[in-house]
Structure formats: structure tokens, C-alpha cells
Design an enzyme around this catalytic site. Structure first.
Site, PDB file in Angstrom:
ATOM      1  N   HIS A 190      -5.672   2.141 -17.464  1.00  0.00           N
ATOM      2  CA  HIS A 190      -5.375   3.186 -16.477  1.00  0.00           C
ATOM      3  C   HIS A 190      -3.949   2.978 -15.984  1.00  0.00           C
ATOM      4  O   HIS A 190      -3.509   1.845 -15.758  1.00  0.00           O
ATOM      5  CB  HIS A 190      -6.371   3.099 -15.318  1.00  0.00           C
ATOM      6  CG  HIS A 190      -6.011   3.997 -14.193  1.00  0.00           C
ATOM      7  ND1 HIS A 190      -5.731   5.327 -14.385  1.00  0.00           N
ATOM      8  CD2 HIS A 190      -5.845   3.758 -12.868  1.00  0.00           C
ATOM      9  CE1 HIS A 190      -5.421   5.875 -13.226  1.00  0.00           C
ATOM     10  NE2 HIS A 190      -5.477   4.945 -12.286  1.00  0.00           N
ATOM     11  N   CYS A 222     -10.369   7.252 -10.777  1.00  0.00           N
ATOM     12  CA  CYS A 222      -9.561   6.901 -11.960  1.00  0.00           C
ATOM     13  C   CYS A 222     -10.408   6.346 -13.107  1.00  0.00           C
ATOM     14  O   CYS A 222      -9.949   6.308 -14.250  1.00  0.00           O
ATOM     15  CB  CYS A 222      -8.484   5.906 -11.573  1.00  0.00           C
ATOM     16  SG  CYS A 222      -7.481   6.503 -10.213  1.00  0.00           S
ATOM     17  N   ASN A 258       0.433   8.352 -12.019  1.00  0.00           N
ATOM     18  CA  ASN A 258      -1.023   8.150 -12.024  1.00  0.00           C
ATOM     19  C   ASN A 258      -1.706   9.518 -12.021  1.00  0.00           C
ATOM     20  O   ASN A 258      -1.543  10.290 -11.079  1.00  0.00           O
ATOM     21  CB  ASN A 258      -1.392   7.336 -10.771  1.00  0.00           C
ATOM     22  CG  ASN A 258      -2.881   7.048 -10.663  1.00  0.00           C
ATOM     23  OD1 ASN A 258      -3.699   7.605 -11.406  1.00  0.00           O
ATOM     24  ND2 ASN A 258      -3.241   6.184  -9.733  1.00  0.00           N
TER      25      ASN A 258
HETATM   26  N1  COA Z   1       9.815   4.171  -1.143  1.00  0.00           N
HETATM   27  C1  COA Z   1      10.394   3.191  -0.443  1.00  0.00           C
HETATM   28  N2  COA Z   1       9.719   2.305   0.279  1.00  0.00           N
HETATM   29  C2  COA Z   1       8.378   2.418   0.289  1.00  0.00           C
HETATM   30  C3  COA Z   1       7.706   3.419  -0.421  1.00  0.00           C
HETATM   31  C4  COA Z   1       8.479   4.328  -1.150  1.00  0.00           C
HETATM   32  N3  COA Z   1       7.932   5.323  -1.861  1.00  0.00           N
HETATM   33  N4  COA Z   1       6.381   3.283  -0.233  1.00  0.00           N
HETATM   34  C5  COA Z   1       6.225   2.213   0.558  1.00  0.00           C
HETATM   35  N5  COA Z   1       7.425   1.701   0.891  1.00  0.00           N
HETATM   36  C6  COA Z   1       7.715   0.546   1.725  1.00  0.00           C
HETATM   37  C7  COA Z   1       6.614   0.240   2.693  1.00  0.00           C
HETATM   38  O1  COA Z   1       6.719   1.051   3.843  1.00  0.00           O
HETATM   39  C8  COA Z   1       6.872  -1.205   2.984  1.00  0.00           C
HETATM   40  O2  COA Z   1       7.916  -1.304   3.919  1.00  0.00           O
HETATM   41  P1  COA Z   1       7.859  -2.407   5.106  1.00  0.00           P
HETATM   42  O3  COA Z   1       7.819  -3.724   4.393  1.00  0.00           O
HETATM   43  O4  COA Z   1       9.099  -2.124   5.867  1.00  0.00           O
HETATM   44  O5  COA Z   1       6.589  -2.103   5.824  1.00  0.00           O
HETATM   45  C9  COA Z   1       7.385  -1.756   1.653  1.00  0.00           C
HETATM   46  O6  COA Z   1       7.823  -0.610   0.915  1.00  0.00           O
HETATM   47  C10 COA Z   1       6.357  -2.514   0.868  1.00  0.00           C
HETATM   48  O7  COA Z   1       5.164  -1.739   0.863  1.00  0.00           O
HETATM   49  P2  COA Z   1       3.892  -2.240   0.109  1.00  0.00           P
HETATM   50  O8  COA Z   1       2.788  -1.245   0.297  1.00  0.00           O
HETATM   51  O9  COA Z   1       3.619  -3.672   0.439  1.00  0.00           O
HETATM   52  O10 COA Z   1       4.440  -2.161  -1.397  1.00  0.00           O
HETATM   53  P3  COA Z   1       3.760  -2.648  -2.706  1.00  0.00           P
HETATM   54  O11 COA Z   1       4.634  -3.574  -3.418  1.00  0.00           O
HETATM   55  O12 COA Z   1       2.331  -3.065  -2.472  1.00  0.00           O
HETATM   56  O13 COA Z   1       3.720  -1.309  -3.568  1.00  0.00           O
HETATM   57  C11 COA Z   1       2.151   0.370  -4.218  1.00  0.00           C
HETATM   58  C12 COA Z   1       3.005  -0.186  -3.087  1.00  0.00           C
HETATM   59  C13 COA Z   1       1.346   1.532  -3.683  1.00  0.00           C
HETATM   60  C14 COA Z   1       3.079   0.827  -5.318  1.00  0.00           C
HETATM   61  C15 COA Z   1       1.208  -0.743  -4.749  1.00  0.00           C
HETATM   62  O14 COA Z   1       0.580  -1.389  -3.677  1.00  0.00           O
HETATM   63  C16 COA Z   1       0.143  -0.223  -5.667  1.00  0.00           C
HETATM   64  O15 COA Z   1       0.439   0.290  -6.732  1.00  0.00           O
HETATM   65  N6  COA Z   1      -1.127  -0.414  -5.288  1.00  0.00           N
HETATM   66  C17 COA Z   1      -2.237   0.021  -6.094  1.00  0.00           C
HETATM   67  C18 COA Z   1      -2.334   1.489  -5.992  1.00  0.00           C
HETATM   68  C19 COA Z   1      -3.356   2.029  -6.882  1.00  0.00           C
HETATM   69  O16 COA Z   1      -3.722   1.421  -7.839  1.00  0.00           O
HETATM   70  N7  COA Z   1      -3.788   3.225  -6.525  1.00  0.00           N
HETATM   71  C20 COA Z   1      -4.643   4.002  -7.291  1.00  0.00           C
HETATM   72  C21 COA Z   1      -5.850   3.297  -7.705  1.00  0.00           C
HETATM   73  S1  COA Z   1      -6.297   4.003  -9.173  1.00  0.00           S
END
Ligand code: COA
Length: 325
Positions: A251, A112, A281
Site C-alpha cells: 500500500h 486502505c 495515497n
Molecule cells: N508540510 C510541512 N510541515 C508539516 C506538514 C506539511 N504538509 N504536515 C505536518 N507538518 C509538520 C507538523 O506540524 C510538525 O511540526 P511541529 O514539529 O512544529 O509540530 C512536523 O511537520 C512533524 O510532524 P509529524 O506528524 O511528526 O511528521 P511525520 O514525520 O510523522 O510525518 C506523516 C507525517 C503524516 C507523513 C506520517 O506520520 C505518516 O505518513 N503517517 C502514516 C500515515 C498513514 O499511513 N496514513 C494512511 C494510513 S493508510
């Protein structure tokens, strides 16, 4: 002469996939995706469209804006992690499609942060006296490496391309670029299959190793810290303060990361450029498209300082201060 953006253009595919569409594919909801990421929809490139095709569409617009033809370009750099093929480079495909001269063409792989890395490389090569006009493209077809059964990742990504022509400007231009990386955190975001570590076999495909793997939660914490730190370092390199910044162009990985970064930099909401709701993204293409969209928006004027900042797999990070020429 300084080096600045003298032309810009972007392309996103026509097909829109909404959060509602994703509800039919995986166990997710529009509400979850919107509140956790800020994404409402993303663009999906058709099967026959590769990254170079999107890059060329963006490049043609950038060349037109610059008032140049492909013949005027001395260097093509494509930032991408979804190249048309492992080799030749996507930049070579772009060169052939544009019918540019037999100039230097290569890709930059920094996930990214790739577009900011490519800006730094192009700026350095121009200012060394080697080249005059460079085409720098950030382009991705992330949906080609997305596991559509994995709700943790498939809701996040989209396809698109942004291109800029860099060339000499009398005033302003790219005032600084700061880059960094930490390869010891590579397990947080990667695509394990297909390379020399795990060459493609039936086994790697059966295990889905040709898809993006991400530890979102852990990445999130690094993202907020590294985006803010990078921004400050690029500002310091440019001899500027955060009060000199008109717009932050971050980003677009997650709106919560964007707003947390803005808070750390003490910037107002109206100063933050956000398009994640439309595109998700797009990795290397995110900053590129956001820069192009902001340069075309009414609010951005000559003399404004824009602060680009990105973070991604590698880990990699970077930031750049660009004064609109
Ligand atoms: N829909 C519904 N529930 C979802 C889901 C979706 N698409 N994706 C994950 N979940 C669930 C998980 O399974 C988890 O359930 P559980 O508590 O029963 O285990 C819950 O939601 C929370 O998951 P978590 O991963 O802790 O969520 P989060 O608040 O961290 O959000 C992201 C997830 C990926 C959106 C977030 O962590 C993020 O944006 N991280 C950075 C990613 C990034 O920058 N990536 C690219 C780098 S350039």
C-alpha cells in the site's frame, strides 16, 4: 481450478496536482512532502466524476485484457471509502454503467486494505462454486473528503481506480489472503461526520467533520509493524518463504513505511513496487493500481509470486500472495 487474475486495468484522472501547487494552498514545501512521504504529485478527479466513473474506466480495461464482456461477469465488488453515495452501493452504479447482467453487486469498506479484503471475498465466493468471473475494483475519490486547509492530510491523498477480473486459472492465482482488524484504534484515522453517529448538519459541516481526520505519527508505528506481520502471515498461509517472492506490492501511504516494511522482510530495493511519487495515497485504489501497473511492467512474468500488503483505517490490514498466471 484455482482463482487468479485474468484481466486488469487502472484509471487515474488527468489533472495532476504537484507539491509546488500545494505550496500555494497550505504552509508546506515540496522538500517536506518529498522527504517525509515520497509523494511528488497526485491526481485529482474533476467535480463531475464520481468513484463509479473511475471504476468503470478501470473495469473496461480489465475486461478487455481478460477478453471478456460485461455479460461474462457474475459478481462485482467495489472496495471504497468514498462511495458515490451512502447507498446504493457503488458496485450497483458500476453494474448499470457497464450494462452487466443482474448479478450480485456490493461494496467492501476496509479503507486502505479494502482491495485485499475484496479479493478474499471474491476468491471465497468463486471457490464456493457460486460464481465464475468476478470484477473486483479498488476506487477512491479521496480528494472529495480532504480538508484542503489541513496540511497534515491534504498533501497525502489522490484519486484513482484499479480493477481486476478474477476467474479460473490452471496454475497459480491467489495462493493466500490474510486479513486482520482492530476497531479499538478507529480514532487514528476516520471521517467522523455524515454517518449515524454524527448525521450531517450545518454544525458537523462547520466543524469539518466530513473530512479525513488522521493521527499520522501514531499510525506510522502501527503501519510498519502490521504490514510486515501481515506479509509473513500471508506467506505462511501460502506455504512460502520470503525468498519465493519476486515483488512486494505495498500500500502506498508513505515511502518511509514502504522501505521500513521492505527492510523487515529483507527484500531488495529492486523487488519493491513504488508509485507513490505519482499518485500519493489512493486508499483502496492504491494496491489495486499498483498491482495493475506491476502486471503490465516488463519485469513481471508468469510464475512470479507477488506479495500485496496493505494497512489502513479501522485499523485494518491484510496481505495476499498472487502467482502470476
Ligand atoms: N508540510 C510541512 N510541515 C508539516 C506538514 C506539511 N504538509 N504536515 C505536518 N507538518 C509538520 C507538523 O506540524 C510538525 O511540526 P511541529 O514539529 O512544529 O509540530 C512536523 O511537520 C512533524 O510532524 P509529524 O506528524 O511528526 O511528521 P511525520 O514525520 O510523522 O510525518 C506523516 C507525517 C503524516 C507523513 C506520517 O506520520 C505518516 O505518513 N503517517 C502514516 C500515515 C498513514 O499511513 N496514513 C494512511 C494510513 S493508510
Amino acid at each position: 481450478m484455482d482463482t487468479g487474475v485474468i484481466g486488469w486495468g487502472f484509471y487515474v484522472p488527468d489533472e495532476v496536482r504537484t507539491n509546488k501547487d500545494l505550496e500555494k494552498i497550505v504552509d508546506t514545501s515540496d522538500e517536506w512532502i518529498t522527504t517525509r512521504t515520497g509523494i511528488k504529485e497526485r491526481r485529482i478527479a474533476p467535480p463531475e466524476m464520481a468513484v463509479s466513473d473511475m471504476g468503470v474506466k478501470a473495469a473496461k480495461k480489465a475486461l478487455k485484457k481478460a477478453g471478456l464482456t460485461p455479460f461474462d461477469i457474475d459478481l462485482i465488488i467495489v472496495a471504497t471509502i468514498t462511495p458515490d453515495m451512502f447507498f446504493p452501493s457503488t458496485a450497483c452504479f458500476v453494474q448499470a454503467k457497464l450494462k452487466a447482467r443482474n448479478i450480485a453487486c456490493f461494496d467492501v469498506s476496509a479503507a486502505c486494505s479494502g482491495f485485499i479484503y475484496a479479493l478474499k471475498v471474491a476468491k471465497g465466493l468463486i471457490e464456493s462454486g457460486s460464481y465464475r468471473n468476478a470484477l473486483v475494483i479498488g476506487a477512491e475519490k479521496l480528494t472529495a473528503i480532504t480538508d484542503w486547509q489541513d496540511r497534515n492530510t491534504c498533501v497525502l491523498f489522490g484519486d484513482g481506480a484499479g480493477a481486476v477480473v478474477l476467474g479460473p486459472v490452471k496454475k497459480g492465482g491467489i495462493k493466500s489472503v490474510y486479513l486482520g482488524a482492530d476497531g479499538s484504534k478507529s480514532e487514528l484515522l476516520n471521517m467522523p461526520g455524515g454517518g449515524s453517529r454524527n448525521p450531517a448538519t450545518h454544525e458537523t459541516v462547520n466543524q469539518g467533520m466530513h473530512y479525513v481526520k488522521m493521527k499520522g505519527n501514531e499510525l506510522f508505528k502501527f503501519a510498519v509493524r502490521l504490514m510486515a506481520e501481515s506479509a509473513y502471515k500471508a506467506l505462511r498461509k501460502a506455504g512460502l518463504d520470503k525468498t519465493d517472492i519476486k515483488y512486494l506490492i505495498p500500500h502506498q501511504a508513505n515511502s518511509r513505511i514502504i522501505w521500513a516494511t521492505a527492510r523487515k522482510l529483507d527484500l531488495e530495493k529492486k523487488q519493491i513496487f513504488v508509485n507513490i511519487h505519482k499518485y500519493g495515497n489512493m486508499s483502496s485504489a492504491s494496491c489495486a493500481v499498483a498491482l495493475c501497473e506491476s502486471l503490465s511492467s516488463k519485469g513481471v512474468k508468469k510464475g512470479d509470486n507477488l506479495l500485496l500488503v496493505a494497512f489502513g483505517g479501522g485499523l485494518t490490514w491484510g496481505a495476499s500472495v498472487i502467482e502470476v498466471s
